[in-house]
Write an enzyme that holds these catalytic residues in place. Structure first.
Site, mmCIF file in Angstrom:
data_model
loop_
_atom_site.group_PDB
_atom_site.id
_atom_site.type_symbol
_atom_site.label_atom_id
_atom_site.label_comp_id
_atom_site.label_asym_id
_atom_site.label_seq_id
_atom_site.Cartn_x
_atom_site.Cartn_y
_atom_site.Cartn_z
ATOM 1 N N ASN A 82 31.677 51.777 68.948
ATOM 2 C CA ASN A 82 30.490 51.663 68.121
ATOM 3 C C ASN A 82 29.637 50.582 68.769
ATOM 4 O O ASN A 82 29.905 49.395 68.609
ATOM 5 C CB ASN A 82 30.894 51.285 66.691
ATOM 6 C CG ASN A 82 29.701 51.188 65.760
ATOM 7 O OD1 ASN A 82 28.556 51.271 66.203
ATOM 8 N ND2 ASN A 82 29.966 50.994 64.489
ATOM 9 N N GLU B 119 36.393 55.534 59.503
ATOM 10 C CA GLU B 119 35.478 56.337 60.317
ATOM 11 C C GLU B 119 36.010 56.496 61.744
ATOM 12 O O GLU B 119 35.865 57.546 62.363
ATOM 13 C CB GLU B 119 34.094 55.682 60.334
ATOM 14 C CG GLU B 119 33.409 55.756 58.971
ATOM 15 C CD GLU B 119 32.324 54.724 58.787
ATOM 16 O OE1 GLU B 119 32.664 53.558 58.482
ATOM 17 O OE2 GLU B 119 31.137 55.055 58.947
ATOM 18 N N ARG C 90 30.286 56.509 68.163
ATOM 19 C CA ARG C 90 29.540 56.656 66.917
ATOM 20 C C ARG C 90 28.055 56.688 67.282
ATOM 21 O O ARG C 90 27.561 55.780 67.954
ATOM 22 C CB ARG C 90 29.809 55.466 66.016
ATOM 23 C CG ARG C 90 28.973 55.552 64.770
ATOM 24 C CD ARG C 90 29.085 54.332 63.917
ATOM 25 N NE ARG C 90 28.283 54.537 62.732
ATOM 26 C CZ ARG C 90 27.721 53.563 62.040
ATOM 27 N NH1 ARG C 90 27.895 52.314 62.390
ATOM 28 N NH2 ARG C 90 27.005 53.832 60.975
ATOM 29 N N HIS D 226 26.159 57.591 56.874
ATOM 30 C CA HIS D 226 27.562 57.370 56.461
ATOM 31 C C HIS D 226 28.348 58.672 56.412
ATOM 32 O O HIS D 226 29.362 58.765 55.722
ATOM 33 C CB HIS D 226 27.666 56.749 55.041
ATOM 34 C CG HIS D 226 27.201 55.338 54.939
ATOM 35 N ND1 HIS D 226 26.549 54.884 53.829
ATOM 36 C CD2 HIS D 226 27.310 54.290 55.766
ATOM 37 C CE1 HIS D 226 26.257 53.598 53.992
ATOM 38 N NE2 HIS D 226 26.711 53.218 55.172
ATOM 39 N N ARG E 12 18.920 45.777 51.251
ATOM 40 C CA ARG E 12 17.928 46.870 51.190
ATOM 41 C C ARG E 12 17.650 47.260 49.744
ATOM 42 O O ARG E 12 18.568 47.282 48.917
ATOM 43 C CB ARG E 12 18.441 48.099 51.943
ATOM 44 C CG ARG E 12 18.382 47.950 53.433
ATOM 45 C CD ARG E 12 18.998 49.140 54.141
ATOM 46 N NE ARG E 12 20.098 48.717 54.979
ATOM 47 C CZ ARG E 12 21.047 49.511 55.435
ATOM 48 N NH1 ARG E 12 21.050 50.794 55.131
ATOM 49 N NH2 ARG E 12 22.013 49.051 56.192
#
Ligand code: ADP
Length: 409
Positions: free
Chosen positions: A7, A390, A96, A185, A246
């Site tokens: 990643n 993940e 990723r 996601h 956010r």
């Protein structure tokens, strides 16, 4: 097959080396051989930390001026710590990749054309795709013979129908700029849905699920018979739930109002909504749920308010997605907050018993950072905590792509 999962970010590379294969996938016995992170790439004091089961690996602080030197040191450290004896033991690399646009509905082997398409999607994810792609180029330079696979955050949500991915703006903007809901996601939502079916021995076709990924970024997904049919993040990861920093959903007119009232520029508004909003903006003190829970216990009203807004937004989405799905068999919490904050789970499920979700308070308080059921016996749907993984799905997808095995989703 030994798969190096990467990643790659602007100044960091997270990595895991995972051994997987058809039998290991079927019996869920894939092995994590090592994992770690390189941070502060581009400086004289980059740091590399590696953890490997039953091994003591020393942290490495050194100049790593670019991603190439960082990845070389990752391989060196895997060797130094005896995780591999030689670079040739890495048989595939899985990356990723945040945005696959409308083009990528599944994971794919990366070739020149795919790399070009990922680059093209950078317009939609300028903070992520270029760095994900850089990870590919440096890995290819280091291991030219090794196949590399892209696993997209958006791919799982490409099954969402037009009624859920279109916004109520002139259709021409979808045609011209591809403005639509993409969702993110995806790998996490797909993983926890898979685990739920595995735990209860259910077939994909028999299960409808609502999955809540609550980390620094947060999203909810509605999954019908193994396919995503709606999700809360949209054109960008700014839409939907209230997150660490956010805002999530808001009346778009607020943006216009603030721009005129405080003479904010586009950049100012973007910073405001992405970096200074959410839990941080509401509480005025922290984006970290642990801090807010502690502050609330001390009687801090502003922290309580932030947690209330956060949990209520989740509850609204659960209700909305119960309506989208019609019948729901399971509700799953994952991510740092979903896995570790019983109070948030409890608040998110308040008043949902008629919809079929009833939490057992004792079970809820006991499931911390591990897999477990938190619903009461009389709850119509099972409510579960499932730690996300993940990297494991990226390793499995990589294996399948390299061997030409069809994707099971
Ligand atoms: P990321 O999205 O960056 O992967 P994580 O999934 O690790 O982030 O989630 C980070 C969030 O999880 C933070 O808000 C953090 O406060 C929260 N968190 C982690 N551990 C706990 C805990 N024990 N109790 C409550 N919240 C926690």
């Amino acid at each position: 097959m030994r798969v190096l999962v990467l990643n790659s970010g602007s100044s960091s590379i997270k990595f895991q080396l995972i051994e997987t294969g058809a039998e290991m996938i079927a019996s869920n016995t894939d092995r994590l051989l090592g994992k770690g992170i390189v941070e502060r790439i581009g400086t004289d004091e980059a740091s590399l930390r590696l953890q490997a089961p039953e091994r003591q690996c020393k942290p490495d602080i050194a100049a790593m001026l670019d991603h190439h030197s960082a990845l070389s040191r990752v391989v060196d450290s895997l060797r130094a710590c005896d995780v591999i004896s030689d670079i040739s033991q890495i048989q595939a690399v899985g990356h990723r990749v945040v945005h696959g646009g409308e083009q990528f509905t599944h994971s794919v082997i990366i070739d020149e054309e795919v790399a070009k398409a990922i680059d093209h999607c950078s317009e939609l994810a300028p903070l992520h795709n270029p760095h994900n792609l850089r990870g590919y180029y440096v890995a290819r330079k280091l291991m030219p013979q090794v196949p590399q696979v892209a696993v997209f955050d958006t791919a799982f949500h490409q099954s969402i129908p037009p009624r859920a991915y279109l916004y109520g703006i002139p259709y021409t903007y979808y045609r011209r700029y591809k403005i639509r809901r993409y969702g993110f996601h995806g790998t996490s939502h797909r993983y926890v849905a898979y685990r739920f079916r595995q735990i209860f021995g259910k077939a994909r076709e028999d299960v409808n699920l609502i999955t809540c990924h609550l980390g620094n970024g947060c999203s909810v997904a509605a999954i019908e018979k193994g396919k995503s049919i709606d999700t809360s993040m949209g054109f960008t990861p700014l839409e939907g739930l209230v997150m660490g920093t956010r805002s999530g959903d808001l009346d778009p007119a607020i943006v216009l109002y603030l721009m005129s009232k405080d003479e904010l520029t586009l950049h100012d508004v973007s910073t405001l909504l992405n970096k200074f909003s959410g839990l941080y903006g509401l509480s005025g003190e922290s984006n970290d749920m642990r801090e807010l829970l502690k502050a609330q216990e001390r009687g801090d009203e502003q922290a309580k308010l932030a947690i209330d807004v956060f949990a209520y937004r989740i509850r609204r989405y659960i209700g909305a997605y119960a309506a989208a799905l019609g019948r729901v068999d399971g509700l799953i919490f994952t991510g740092g907050i979903g896995e570790n904050a019983p109070l948030v789970r409890e608040k998110a499920c308040e008043r949902l018993s008629d919809l079929g979700f009833l939490i057992d308070p004792a079970r809820n308080n006991q499931v911390l950072g591990k897999e477990g059921e938190i619903s009461a016996d009389i709850s119509r749907a099972r409510v579960m905590v499932v730690p996300t993984n993940e990297e494991l799905l990226i390793a499995r997808d990589t294996f399948r792509c390299v061997r030409g095995i069809p994707h099971p989703y």
